[in-house]
Design an enzyme around this catalytic site. Structure first.
Site, PDB file in Angstrom:
ATOM      1  N   GLU A  12     -89.167 -25.888 -15.345  1.00 48.29           N
ATOM      2  CA  GLU A  12     -88.022 -26.644 -15.851  1.00 48.29           C
ATOM      3  C   GLU A  12     -88.481 -27.806 -16.739  1.00 48.29           C
ATOM      4  O   GLU A  12     -87.725 -28.313 -17.543  1.00 48.29           O
ATOM      5  CB  GLU A  12     -87.193 -27.191 -14.689  1.00 48.29           C
ATOM      6  CG  GLU A  12     -86.577 -26.094 -13.843  1.00 48.29           C
ATOM      7  CD  GLU A  12     -86.007 -26.635 -12.551  1.00 48.29           C
ATOM      8  OE1 GLU A  12     -84.798 -26.565 -12.381  1.00 48.29           O
ATOM      9  OE2 GLU A  12     -86.775 -27.127 -11.705  1.00 48.29           O
ATOM     10  N   ASP A 216     -78.644 -18.497  -9.238  1.00 47.77           N
ATOM     11  CA  ASP A 216     -78.389 -17.436  -8.261  1.00 47.77           C
ATOM     12  C   ASP A 216     -77.133 -17.798  -7.486  1.00 47.77           C
ATOM     13  O   ASP A 216     -76.588 -18.888  -7.669  1.00 47.77           O
ATOM     14  CB  ASP A 216     -79.596 -17.296  -7.308  1.00 47.77           C
ATOM     15  CG  ASP A 216     -79.852 -18.588  -6.526  1.00 47.77           C
ATOM     16  OD1 ASP A 216     -79.259 -18.761  -5.454  1.00 47.77           O
ATOM     17  OD2 ASP A 216     -80.625 -19.441  -7.013  1.00 47.77           O
TER      18      ASP A 216
HETATM   19  N1  ADE Z   1     -81.924 -23.810  -5.924  1.00 49.07           N
HETATM   20  C1  ADE Z   1     -81.641 -22.722  -6.661  1.00 49.07           C
HETATM   21  N2  ADE Z   1     -81.130 -21.747  -5.900  1.00 49.07           N
HETATM   22  C2  ADE Z   1     -81.085 -22.238  -4.647  1.00 49.07           C
HETATM   23  C3  ADE Z   1     -80.671 -21.690  -3.411  1.00 49.07           C
HETATM   24  N3  ADE Z   1     -80.209 -20.447  -3.334  1.00 49.07           N
HETATM   25  N4  ADE Z   1     -80.782 -22.472  -2.300  1.00 49.07           N
HETATM   26  C4  ADE Z   1     -81.280 -23.728  -2.400  1.00 49.07           C
HETATM   27  N5  ADE Z   1     -81.694 -24.288  -3.532  1.00 49.07           N
HETATM   28  C5  ADE Z   1     -81.595 -23.539  -4.656  1.00 49.07           C
END
Ligand code: ADE
Length: 252
Positions: A12, A216
């Site tokens: 990032e 996600d």
């Molecule tokens: N950062 C990006 N995706 C995440 C997730 N599924 N759980 C916790 N932090 C995250």
């Protein structure tokens, strides 16, 4: 006035580092800090580390040692709110810690010593950050488009929850979200650092804002979607949003 740009992971940060001028590298508390000039603005770039404690340490070093005037966090998050899809962007209005529970002594999720469950971000800086994201989405003409992302990514503004857990199960995400929603805290996204930085910034009365792109859905495919997204999208979007942020800050 120096702005700290915090990223959770090297992927990032790489896009930002590539544009840093007069770069100077320093190490404090086992962390690398990059000072320099980004699009004509004095900045310190740092990695938060993973999880709330790591992020709190990094934020404290930025404030105490580098005397930054504000902290902006760019990163990714898992979408848990209705309609918050992969590729959408969330600007946090406030944060909470979903794994904080001192009940029945205190209201569930509330950090004792703070006025409520929610830890607010700086309203003005967050509004400027939202304007920057809006401008990116409107002007970039598909800049954010990618096989992982919806055709037209949306900006959401609202509550983000942090905790020391990577959520990779739809049922776990529901178990986290539903009681919060029932208590009036409608969470858009989950990640692992923002609430800690928000808390430190409240302690020091320092403006804080955070933008998170949804990598996600915090469900059973999160462990596949997350690394793909990090590799292919994360560094490009952070660089673009920060560039736009400085452009908007310049005219305010
Ligand atoms: N950062 C990006 N995706 C995440 C997730 N599924 N759980 C916790 N932090 C995250």
């Amino acid at each position: 006035m120096t702005t700290a740009i915090l990223s959770a992971l090297p992927e990032e940060q790489s896009g930002l580092l590539a544009h840093l001028e007069q770069a100077r590298r320093g190490v404090h508390a086992g962390r690398v800090f990059w000072q320099g000039s980004l699009h004509g603005h004095s900045v310190v770039l740092a990695l938060s580390g993973i999880g709330k404690v790591a992020a709190a340490t990094t934020a404290t070093v930025l404030i105490e040692r580098f005397r930054v005037a504000r902290i902006v966090f760019t990163g990714v998050a898992g979408g848990v709110g209705d309609g918050v899809g992969v590729g959408d962007i969330v600007v946090a209005q406030d944060y909470l810690q979903h794994d904080m529970d001192v009940s029945p002594l205190f209201e569930r999720w509330r950090v004792p010593g703070y006025s409520g469950v929610r830890l607010p971000c700086d309203a003005r800086l967050s509004a400027i950050l939202s304007e920057a994201v809006d401008a990116c989405l409107a002007s970039a003409g598909g800049y954010f488009d990618h096989e992982f992302m919806s055709a037209s990514p949306r900006l959401h503004r609202g509550l983000v929850a942090s905790g020391d857990r990577f959520i990779t199960c739809a049922q776990v995400a529901r178990d986290l979200r539903d009681p919060l929603r029932a208590a009036g805290h409608d969470v858009l996204a989950v990640e692992m650092e923002g609430a800690a930085v928000a808390q430190v910034c409240l302690d020091y009365a320092l403006p804080f804002a955070a933008v998170r792109t949804i990598s996600d859905r915090a469900d059973d495919s999160a462990h596949v979607d997350f690394p793909c997204f990090m590799q292919k999208v994360a560094s490009r979007y952070a660089e673009r949003i920060v560039r736009e942020l400085f452009r908007v800050l310049q005219k305010t």
